[in-house]
Design an enzyme around this catalytic site. Structure first.
Site, short mmCIF file in Angstrom:
data_model
loop_
_atom_site.label_atom_id
_atom_site.label_comp_id
_atom_site.label_asym_id
_atom_site.label_seq_id
_atom_site.Cartn_x
_atom_site.Cartn_y
_atom_site.Cartn_z
N PRO A 1 -11.47 15.43 -41.73
CA PRO A 1 -12.16 15.77 -40.47
C PRO A 1 -11.27 15.43 -39.27
O PRO A 1 -10.62 14.40 -39.24
CB PRO A 1 -13.41 14.90 -40.47
CG PRO A 1 -13.38 14.09 -41.71
CD PRO A 1 -12.17 14.42 -42.49
N GLU A 2 -11.24 16.33 -38.31
CA GLU A 2 -10.44 16.13 -37.11
C GLU A 2 -11.36 15.73 -35.96
O GLU A 2 -12.55 15.48 -36.16
CB GLU A 2 -9.65 17.41 -36.80
CG GLU A 2 -8.76 17.84 -37.98
CD GLU A 2 -7.94 19.09 -37.72
OE1 GLU A 2 -7.60 19.35 -36.56
OE2 GLU A 2 -7.62 19.79 -38.68
N ARG B 1 -13.91 11.38 -53.24
CA ARG B 1 -12.57 11.04 -53.76
C ARG B 1 -12.02 9.75 -53.16
O ARG B 1 -10.93 9.33 -53.51
CB ARG B 1 -11.62 12.21 -53.51
CG ARG B 1 -11.94 13.40 -54.42
CD ARG B 1 -11.14 14.62 -54.03
NE ARG B 1 -9.70 14.43 -54.19
CZ ARG B 1 -8.78 15.23 -53.66
NH1 ARG B 1 -9.16 16.27 -52.94
NH2 ARG B 1 -7.51 14.98 -53.85
N ARG C 1 8.85 13.60 -25.82
CA ARG C 1 9.40 12.40 -26.46
C ARG C 1 9.82 12.63 -27.90
O ARG C 1 10.24 11.70 -28.58
CB ARG C 1 8.35 11.27 -26.44
CG ARG C 1 8.22 10.60 -25.09
CD ARG C 1 7.68 9.17 -25.23
NE ARG C 1 6.41 9.11 -25.94
CZ ARG C 1 5.23 9.25 -25.35
NH1 ARG C 1 5.16 9.47 -24.06
NH2 ARG C 1 4.12 9.15 -26.04
#
Ligand SMILES: [Zn+2]
Length: 274
Positions: free
Chosen positions: A2-3, A113, A153
């Site tokens: 999940p983001e 899992r 960066r």
């Protein structure tokens, strides 16, 4: 995994149910998800603790309990929800952590899992943890200049840079693919080569997509469910992720897919993302 939008959705569901509640009894079925804390310490500190705050940092759910923070990183197959009453054993089989609340509901972290993890941090550990993660893309203080500085960066390709949690919090494979397509940027371009205009465009698309995905309760490809058990809806709005070999919705060209940039699938349009 999940983001940001999926975890934000879970947090928004959990917050009203959890804030102010006390953990009466805590059960941990598996130790292999623990990071930096042992079973006995976790249970001792959580039992009797009251939830002061439920928030999100990057892709993690953060429960503040007095001076401790329980950080839950639900992996690909993890879910968090509240249940009332007894559940049949077929449903509790993959429970990892169960906390009985003072309103007799159970707060459950389930993970088939067990790719997720649990951390219990005191103030100083939390500060170090927080400092190691990049800015939140939806923070109103986060500016296109800060985004450009972050990208500048690194020599990493743009897609990897977007997903690098030290540079930017919460974006993973789905939204990185979508944002690069929406901004018309080749995912293999070095991040520090983007022009100021491209960088602003990407910044805008990242924010727009994350907000739209939150509004749709996130993206369900396989396991992700909201804390109320509903699938997300943003998969219906994806333009590239999961569409390798299908025609580009903008120009009709067959979308390309590659695993060459990172170990994950990158889907893009040769024409729209030149
Ligand atoms: Zn196209």
């Amino acid at each position: 995994m999940p983001e940001l939008p999926e975890v934000e959705t879970i947090v928004r569901d959990l917050r009203p149910a959890l804030v102010g509640r006390t953990f009466r009894e805590v059960r941990l079925r598996h130790d292999d998800v623990l990071r930096g804390v042992k079973r006995a310490g976790l249970i001792r500190r959580l039992t009797g603790a009251t939830v002061d705050e439920v928030s999100r940092r990057a892709k993690h759910v953060v429960l503040r309990l007095g001076r401790w923070r329980l950080v839950i990183q639900p992996g690909m197959t993890g879910s968090l929800f509240l249940v009332n009453g007894v559940r049949p054993s077929v449903e509790t089989r993959y429970d990892v952590l169960t906390a009985r609340l003072d309103d007799w509901r159970d707060f459950v972290y389930r993970d088939v899992r067990r790719l997720g993890s649990l951390l219990l941090l005191d103030e100083s550990d939390w500060r170090a943890y927080d400092a190691a993660i990049g800015p939140e893309p939806l923070d109103p203080q986060f500016t296109p200049e800060a985004f450009r500085n972050a990208l500048g960066r690194t020599r990493q390709v743009a897609k990897k840079a977007l997903m690098d949690q030290r540079l930017l919090a919460g974006v993973g494979n789905i939204y990185a693919n979508e944002a690069l397509f929406a901004a018309g940027i080749d995912p293999s371009r070095p991040a520090d080569d983007l022009s100021p205009e491209e960088s602003v465009r990407l910044f805008d698309e990242v924010r727009r997509l994350l907000n739209a995905a939150i509004a749709a309760n996130g993206t369900t490809f396989r396991d992700y469910r909201t804390a109320t058990g509903q699938p997300g809806n943003f998969q219906l709005e994806l333009l590239v992720y999961g569409r390798e070999g299908e025609p580009c919705r903008r120009c009709g060209t067959r979308l390309a897919g590659t695993h060459a940039l990172d170990a994950r699938i990158t889907v893009f349009c040769y024409r729209c993302q030149r």
